[in-house]
Design a protein around this motif. Sequence first.
Motif, PDB file in Angstrom:
ATOM      1  N   GLU A  44       0.765  -1.205   0.131  1.00 44.74           N
ATOM      2  CA  GLU A  44       0.008  -0.047  -0.255  1.00 44.74           C
ATOM      3  C   GLU A  44       0.987   1.433   0.008  1.00 44.74           C
ATOM      4  OE1 GLU A  44      -3.128   2.529  -0.132  1.00 44.74           O
ATOM      5  OE2 GLU A  44      -2.814   0.230  -0.600  1.00 44.74           O
ATOM      6  N   HIS A  45       1.983   1.396   0.781  1.00 50.24           N
ATOM      7  CA  HIS A  45       3.014   2.245   0.815  1.00 50.24           C
ATOM      8  C   HIS A  45       3.435   2.765  -0.488  1.00 50.24           C
ATOM      9  CE1 HIS A  45       6.727   4.374   1.505  1.00 50.24           C
ATOM     10  NE2 HIS A  45       5.915   5.377   2.311  1.00 50.24           N
ATOM     11  N   GLN A  46       3.957   1.343  -1.153  1.00 47.62           N
ATOM     12  CA  GLN A  46       4.435   1.732  -2.436  1.00 47.62           C
ATOM     13  C   GLN A  46       3.318   2.106  -3.667  1.00 47.62           C
ATOM     14  OE1 GLN A  46       5.699  -2.215  -3.750  1.00 47.62           O
ATOM     15  NE2 GLN A  46       7.631  -2.188  -2.393  1.00 47.62           N
ATOM     16  N   ARG A  47       2.087   1.787  -3.329  1.00 47.16           N
ATOM     17  CA  ARG A  47       1.095   2.201  -4.298  1.00 47.16           C
ATOM     18  C   ARG A  47       0.908   3.612  -3.943  1.00 47.16           C
ATOM     19  NH1 ARG A  47      -4.309   3.200  -4.706  1.00 47.16           N
ATOM     20  NH2 ARG A  47      -4.539   3.057  -2.634  1.00 47.16           N
ATOM     21  N   GLN A  48       1.021   4.267  -2.793  1.00 44.42           N
ATOM     22  CA  GLN A  48       0.795   5.696  -2.400  1.00 44.42           C
ATOM     23  C   GLN A  48       1.708   6.452  -3.074  1.00 44.42           C
ATOM     24  OE1 GLN A  48      -1.681   7.206  -1.270  1.00 44.42           O
ATOM     25  NE2 GLN A  48      -3.084   5.428  -0.898  1.00 44.42           N
ATOM     26  N   VAL A  49       3.147   6.070  -2.935  1.00 38.70           N
ATOM     27  CA  VAL A  49       4.345   6.787  -3.584  1.00 38.70           C
ATOM     28  C   VAL A  49       4.153   6.859  -4.941  1.00 38.70           C
ATOM     29  CG1 VAL A  49       6.813   6.548  -3.733  1.00 38.70           C
ATOM     30  CG2 VAL A  49       5.759   6.121  -1.648  1.00 38.70           C
ATOM     31  N   GLN A  50       3.786   5.790  -5.733  1.00 37.95           N
ATOM     32  CA  GLN A  50       3.687   5.845  -7.156  1.00 37.95           C
ATOM     33  C   GLN A  50       2.480   6.489  -7.812  1.00 37.95           C
ATOM     34  OE1 GLN A  50       2.694   1.697  -8.935  1.00 37.95           O
ATOM     35  NE2 GLN A  50       3.070   2.673 -10.942  1.00 37.95           N
ATOM     36  N   LEU A  51       1.437   6.731  -6.791  1.00 42.28           N
ATOM     37  CA  LEU A  51       0.459   7.485  -7.225  1.00 42.28           C
ATOM     38  C   LEU A  51       0.573   8.843  -7.024  1.00 42.28           C
ATOM     39  CD1 LEU A  51      -2.656   7.477  -8.123  1.00 42.28           C
ATOM     40  CD2 LEU A  51      -3.468   7.196  -5.547  1.00 42.28           C
ATOM     41  N   GLN A  52       1.421   9.250  -5.976  1.00 42.61           N
ATOM     42  CA  GLN A  52       1.851  10.689  -5.842  1.00 42.61           C
ATOM     43  C   GLN A  52       2.821  11.153  -6.815  1.00 42.61           C
ATOM     44  OE1 GLN A  52       3.430  10.567  -2.094  1.00 42.61           O
ATOM     45  NE2 GLN A  52       1.393  11.030  -1.003  1.00 42.61           N
ATOM     46  N   ARG A  53       3.644  10.155  -7.429  1.00 40.42           N
ATOM     47  CA  ARG A  53       4.619  10.528  -8.572  1.00 40.42           C
ATOM     48  C   ARG A  53       3.867  10.637  -9.749  1.00 40.42           C
ATOM     49  NH1 ARG A  53       7.293   5.733  -8.987  1.00 40.42           N
ATOM     50  NH2 ARG A  53       8.002   6.035  -7.211  1.00 40.42           N
ATOM     51  N   VAL A  54       2.631   9.832 -10.116  1.00 40.33           N
ATOM     52  CA  VAL A  54       2.178  10.024 -11.348  1.00 40.33           C
ATOM     53  C   VAL A  54       1.391  11.289 -11.304  1.00 40.33           C
ATOM     54  CG1 VAL A  54       0.088   9.007 -12.682  1.00 40.33           C
ATOM     55  CG2 VAL A  54       1.669   7.605 -11.783  1.00 40.33           C
ATOM     56  N   ARG A  55       0.786  11.868 -10.176  1.00 40.58           N
ATOM     57  CA  ARG A  55       0.055  12.951 -10.061  1.00 40.58           C
ATOM     58  C   ARG A  55       1.003  14.128 -10.163  1.00 40.58           C
ATOM     59  NH1 ARG A  55      -3.589  11.450  -4.670  1.00 40.58           N
ATOM     60  NH2 ARG A  55      -5.371  10.485  -5.819  1.00 40.58           N
ATOM     61  N   ARG A  56       2.071  14.172  -9.738  1.00 40.10           N
ATOM     62  CA  ARG A  56       3.016  15.158  -9.741  1.00 40.10           C
ATOM     63  C   ARG A  56       3.417  15.369 -11.188  1.00 40.10           C
ATOM     64  NH1 ARG A  56       6.964  13.516  -6.651  1.00 40.10           N
ATOM     65  NH2 ARG A  56       5.527  13.706  -4.693  1.00 40.10           N
ATOM     66  N   GLN A  57       3.663  14.233 -12.172  1.00 40.18           N
ATOM     67  CA  GLN A  57       4.103  14.144 -13.264  1.00 40.18           C
ATOM     68  C   GLN A  57       2.911  14.992 -14.346  1.00 40.18           C
ATOM     69  OE1 GLN A  57       5.024  10.259 -14.135  1.00 40.18           O
ATOM     70  NE2 GLN A  57       7.196  10.289 -13.434  1.00 40.18           N
ATOM     71  N   HIS A  58       1.807  14.646 -13.805  1.00 41.62           N
ATOM     72  CA  HIS A  58       0.518  15.105 -14.410  1.00 41.62           C
ATOM     73  C   HIS A  58       0.488  16.575 -14.384  1.00 41.62           C
ATOM     74  CE1 HIS A  58      -3.763  15.664 -15.372  1.00 41.62           C
ATOM     75  NE2 HIS A  58      -3.452  14.890 -16.268  1.00 41.62           N
ATOM     76  N   ASP A  59       0.424  16.979 -13.046  1.00 42.84           N
ATOM     77  CA  ASP A  59       0.828  18.354 -12.791  1.00 42.84           C
ATOM     78  C   ASP A  59       1.803  19.072 -13.577  1.00 42.84           C
ATOM     79  OD1 ASP A  59      -1.515  17.870 -11.188  1.00 42.84           O
ATOM     80  OD2 ASP A  59      -0.243  18.115  -9.182  1.00 42.84           O
ATOM     81  N   ASP A  60       2.827  18.492 -13.600  1.00 43.95           N
ATOM     82  CA  ASP A  60       3.966  19.138 -14.250  1.00 43.95           C
ATOM     83  C   ASP A  60       3.627  19.078 -15.879  1.00 43.95           C
ATOM     84  OD1 ASP A  60       5.463  19.495 -12.090  1.00 43.95           O
ATOM     85  OD2 ASP A  60       6.668  17.830 -12.332  1.00 43.95           O
ATOM     86  N   ALA A  61       3.116  18.396 -16.382  1.00 35.43           N
ATOM     87  CA  ALA A  61       2.641  18.454 -17.594  1.00 35.43           C
ATOM     88  C   ALA A  61       1.574  19.275 -17.994  1.00 35.43           C
ATOM     89  CB  ALA A  61       2.223  16.823 -18.156  1.00 35.43           C
ATOM     90  N   LEU A  62       0.630  19.591 -17.108  1.00 28.56           N
ATOM     91  CA  LEU A  62      -0.475  20.458 -17.171  1.00 28.56           C
ATOM     92  C   LEU A  62       0.023  21.934 -17.257  1.00 28.56           C
ATOM     93  CD1 LEU A  62      -3.308  19.190 -15.342  1.00 28.56           C
ATOM     94  CD2 LEU A  62      -3.387  19.353 -17.586  1.00 28.56           C
ATOM     95  N   LYS A  63       1.248  22.213 -16.228  1.00 32.56           N
ATOM     96  CA  LYS A  63       1.884  23.373 -16.067  1.00 32.56           C
ATOM     97  C   LYS A  63       2.807  23.628 -17.288  1.00 32.56           C
ATOM     98  CE  LYS A  63       2.568  23.174 -11.001  1.00 32.56           C
ATOM     99  NZ  LYS A  63       3.526  23.039  -9.961  1.00 32.56           N
ATOM    100  N   ARG A  64       3.434  22.773 -17.863  1.00 30.20           N
ATOM    101  CA  ARG A  64       4.036  22.905 -19.331  1.00 30.20           C
ATOM    102  C   ARG A  64       3.134  23.307 -20.285  1.00 30.20           C
ATOM    103  NH1 ARG A  64       7.049  18.606 -17.328  1.00 30.20           N
ATOM    104  NH2 ARG A  64       5.934  17.181 -18.819  1.00 30.20           N
ATOM    105  N   TRP A  65       1.955  22.754 -20.170  1.00 30.62           N
ATOM    106  CA  TRP A  65       1.158  23.081 -21.549  1.00 30.62           C
ATOM    107  C   TRP A  65       0.350  24.399 -21.426  1.00 30.62           C
ATOM    108  CZ3 TRP A  65      -4.403  23.949 -21.316  1.00 30.62           C
ATOM    109  CH2 TRP A  65      -4.849  23.708 -22.558  1.00 30.62           C
ATOM    110  N   LEU A  66      -0.043  24.738 -19.958  1.00 28.03           N
ATOM    111  CA  LEU A  66      -0.302  26.053 -19.872  1.00 28.03           C
ATOM    112  C   LEU A  66       0.872  27.199 -20.151  1.00 28.03           C
ATOM    113  CD1 LEU A  66      -2.386  25.673 -16.520  1.00 28.03           C
ATOM    114  CD2 LEU A  66      -3.369  26.209 -18.873  1.00 28.03           C
ATOM    115  N   ALA A  67       1.967  26.797 -19.925  1.00 31.85           N
ATOM    116  CA  ALA A  67       2.950  28.015 -20.247  1.00 31.85           C
ATOM    117  C   ALA A  67       3.102  28.014 -21.718  1.00 31.85           C
ATOM    118  CB  ALA A  67       4.287  27.304 -19.653  1.00 31.85           C
ATOM    119  N   VAL A  68       3.151  26.960 -22.261  1.00 28.74           N
ATOM    120  CA  VAL A  68       3.039  27.035 -24.077  1.00 28.74           C
ATOM    121  C   VAL A  68       1.834  27.859 -24.513  1.00 28.74           C
ATOM    122  CG1 VAL A  68       2.829  26.016 -26.077  1.00 28.74           C
ATOM    123  CG2 VAL A  68       4.050  25.117 -24.252  1.00 28.74           C
TER     124      VAL A  68
END
Length: 69
Positions: A44-68
């Motif tokens: 469960e801890h590994q799943r939570q860490v992976q989920l947070q990583r994916v959310r962070r990557q998604h947020d970063d991708a949205l920020k880059r898209w908004l910047a463009v």
Amino acid sequence: MWHQKTRNHRRQGWVLPDALLAVSIVATSVMLAQSFLQTTHRLEHQRQVQLQRVRRQHDDALKRWLAVQ
């Protein structure tokens, strides 16, 4: 190890081999349950860490898209 007891037998209740068997069964059950809980917690801890990583990557991708935009 298992002996048939007659009604005239003086000893009643658990004999030592029976008690040792019962204690070993209980101890094994406790160890298996503890192992299962530790594994579940770790996964469960590994799943939570992976989920947070994916959310962070998604947020970063949205920020880059908004910047463009």
